[in-house]
Design a protein around this motif. Structure first.
Motif, PDB file in Angstrom:
ATOM      1  N   LYS A  84       0.824  -1.214   0.000  1.00 50.16           N
ATOM      2  CA  LYS A  84       0.000   0.000   0.000  1.00 50.16           C
ATOM      3  C   LYS A  84       0.853   1.256   0.000  1.00 50.16           C
ATOM      4  CE  LYS A  84      -1.638   1.430   4.112  1.00 50.16           C
ATOM      5  NZ  LYS A  84      -2.344   1.478   5.401  1.00 50.16           N
ATOM      6  N   CYS A  85       0.189   2.351  -0.361  1.00 48.61           N
ATOM      7  CA  CYS A  85       0.815   3.673  -0.251  1.00 48.61           C
ATOM      8  C   CYS A  85       0.356   4.287   1.060  1.00 48.61           C
ATOM      9  CB  CYS A  85       0.392   4.556  -1.430  1.00 48.61           C
ATOM     10  SG  CYS A  85       0.866   6.283  -1.199  1.00 48.61           S
ATOM     11  N   PHE A  86       1.300   4.582   1.930  1.00 50.14           N
ATOM     12  CA  PHE A  86       0.943   5.144   3.234  1.00 50.14           C
ATOM     13  C   PHE A  86       0.601   6.630   3.148  1.00 50.14           C
ATOM     14  CE2 PHE A  86       3.520   1.440   4.108  1.00 50.14           C
ATOM     15  CZ  PHE A  86       2.835   0.820   5.144  1.00 50.14           C
ATOM     16  N   CYS A 137       1.012   6.216  -6.504  1.00 54.32           N
ATOM     17  CA  CYS A 137       2.073   6.644  -5.584  1.00 54.32           C
ATOM     18  C   CYS A 137       2.128   8.165  -5.672  1.00 54.32           C
ATOM     19  CB  CYS A 137       3.409   6.023  -6.001  1.00 54.32           C
ATOM     20  SG  CYS A 137       4.860   6.848  -5.334  1.00 54.32           S
ATOM     21  N   ALA A 138       2.160   8.832  -4.527  1.00 61.99           N
ATOM     22  CA  ALA A 138       1.995  10.296  -4.510  1.00 61.99           C
ATOM     23  C   ALA A 138       3.306  11.049  -4.302  1.00 61.99           C
ATOM     24  CB  ALA A 138       0.996  10.684  -3.440  1.00 61.99           C
ATOM     25  N   VAL A 139       4.437  10.435  -4.640  1.00 64.41           N
ATOM     26  CA  VAL A 139       5.699  11.179  -4.499  1.00 64.41           C
ATOM     27  C   VAL A 139       5.698  12.374  -5.454  1.00 64.41           C
ATOM     28  CG1 VAL A 139       7.192   9.277  -3.777  1.00 64.41           C
ATOM     29  CG2 VAL A 139       6.877   9.733  -6.213  1.00 64.41           C
ATOM     30  N   VAL A 140       6.505  13.382  -5.121  1.00 63.16           N
ATOM     31  CA  VAL A 140       6.795  14.421  -6.101  1.00 63.16           C
ATOM     32  C   VAL A 140       8.204  14.179  -6.623  1.00 63.16           C
ATOM     33  CG1 VAL A 140       5.275  16.160  -5.142  1.00 63.16           C
ATOM     34  CG2 VAL A 140       7.642  16.039  -4.340  1.00 63.16           C
TER      35      VAL A 140
HETATM   36  S1  SF4 Z   1       3.884   8.117  -1.998  1.00 66.21           S
HETATM   37 FE1  SF4 Z   1       4.958   6.443  -3.048  1.00 66.21          FE
HETATM   38  S2  SF4 Z   1       6.903   6.327  -1.941  1.00 66.21           S
HETATM   39 FE2  SF4 Z   1       5.450   7.426  -0.605  1.00 66.21          FE
HETATM   40  S3  SF4 Z   1       4.387   5.883   0.666  1.00 66.21           S
HETATM   41 FE3  SF4 Z   1       3.167   6.139  -1.170  1.00 66.21          FE
HETATM   42  S4  SF4 Z   1       3.927   4.504  -2.564  1.00 66.21           S
HETATM   43 FE4  SF4 Z   1       5.496   4.832  -1.016  1.00 66.21          FE
END
Ligand code: SF4
Length: 246
Positions: free
Chosen positions: A54-56, A73-76
């Motif tokens: 999962k994406c936390f 996935c919400a990374v920038v």
């Molecule tokens: S945004 Fe991407 S890197 Fe961050 S917790 Fe979610 S899946 Fe992982």
């Protein structure tokens, strides 16, 4: 030469990290750095990007995360220089162990989570980055980059924008490149903004409208709605700056 022909890159790189880091860092390392998501960096969280389930961030502490394309996935994207380089149409030169060279557009080199959530770029086993190539700018090309951070001292941006403008002899925009950084997992091209600028004279009214258009398709998370007005204002300011009015 770069300040003269690619001001957006000079402004983006000149404000990145601290002078000490810039002195020993490389542009290749900057472009290939891994994401700064705190769940990704934490040994306690095995998120999607690390092969977990999962994406936390999506339902967690997401104040510095993406407001576009954040479903998987919400990374920038962590590179500020990349914002300017994508706007400038840069290519990245890569050589493999056998000496074969390829030079993809940087825009196409970065990998979105929908394609592969565990990769940020298309660097293959045995390859190394050897150069970043900028096309010669067309006549009457101008550019600019600005960032907004939590504080003025060394800090990563919470929003950054690069604009590259080509203009006709009468001053009308003939081509525009508008890219948002710290906005999505890869540098985000603001297509609606780019299209509305072509054929127009850049002024404050148009710049404000362009700023709002840049938010099209944004999907902010619970804690990062505040980025929307920042991006709208930043796009307007950078556009006017690139047009020589800011
Ligand atoms: S945004 Fe991407 S890197 Fe961050 S917790 Fe979610 S899946 Fe992982």
């Amino acid at each position: 030469l770069i300040a003269d022909r690619a001001r957006a890159l000079a402004e983006a790189a000149g404000g990145s990290a601290s002078p000490q880091i810039r002195h020993v860092a490389t542009i290749g390392g900057n472009l290939l750095q891994r994401p700064r998501c705190w769940y990704f960096r934490s040994i306690a969280h095995r998120c999607l990007r690390k092969g977990g389930g999962k994406c936390f961030a999506v339902h967690g502490e997401n104040q510095y995360h993406a407001i576009f394309a954040n479903e998987v996935c919400a990374v920038v994207h962590p590179s500020t220089a990349a914002t300017a380089l994508v706007a400038l149409g840069a290519r990245i030169e890569i050589v493999n162990a056998g000496g074969d060279v390829r030079r993809p557009l940087l825009d196409e080199f970065f990998v979105a989570p929908e394609t592969d959530v565990q990769r940020e770029n298309d660097l293959k086993e045995g390859e190394v980055v050897t150069a970043v190539l900028l096309p010669a700018p067309a006549a009457a090309t101008t550019s600019a980059h600005m960032r907004q951070s939590d504080k003025q001292a060394f800090d990563w941006p919470i929003a950054d924008v690069a604009v590259v403008l080509e203009r006709d002899a009468d001053g009308r925009c003939s081509k525009a490149s508008v890219v948002l950084g710290a906005a999505a997992p890869v540098p985000r091209r603001a297509r609606a903004t780019e299209e509305m600028l072509v054929g127009e004279m850049i002024d404050e009214k148009l710049a404000r409208e362009a700023g709002h258009a840049a938010l099209e398709a944004s999907t902010p998370l619970a804690r990062n709605h505040y980025k929307q007005p920042i991006f709208a204002a930043l796009v307007a300011r950078v556009l006017l700056r690139a047009a020589g009015q800011g």
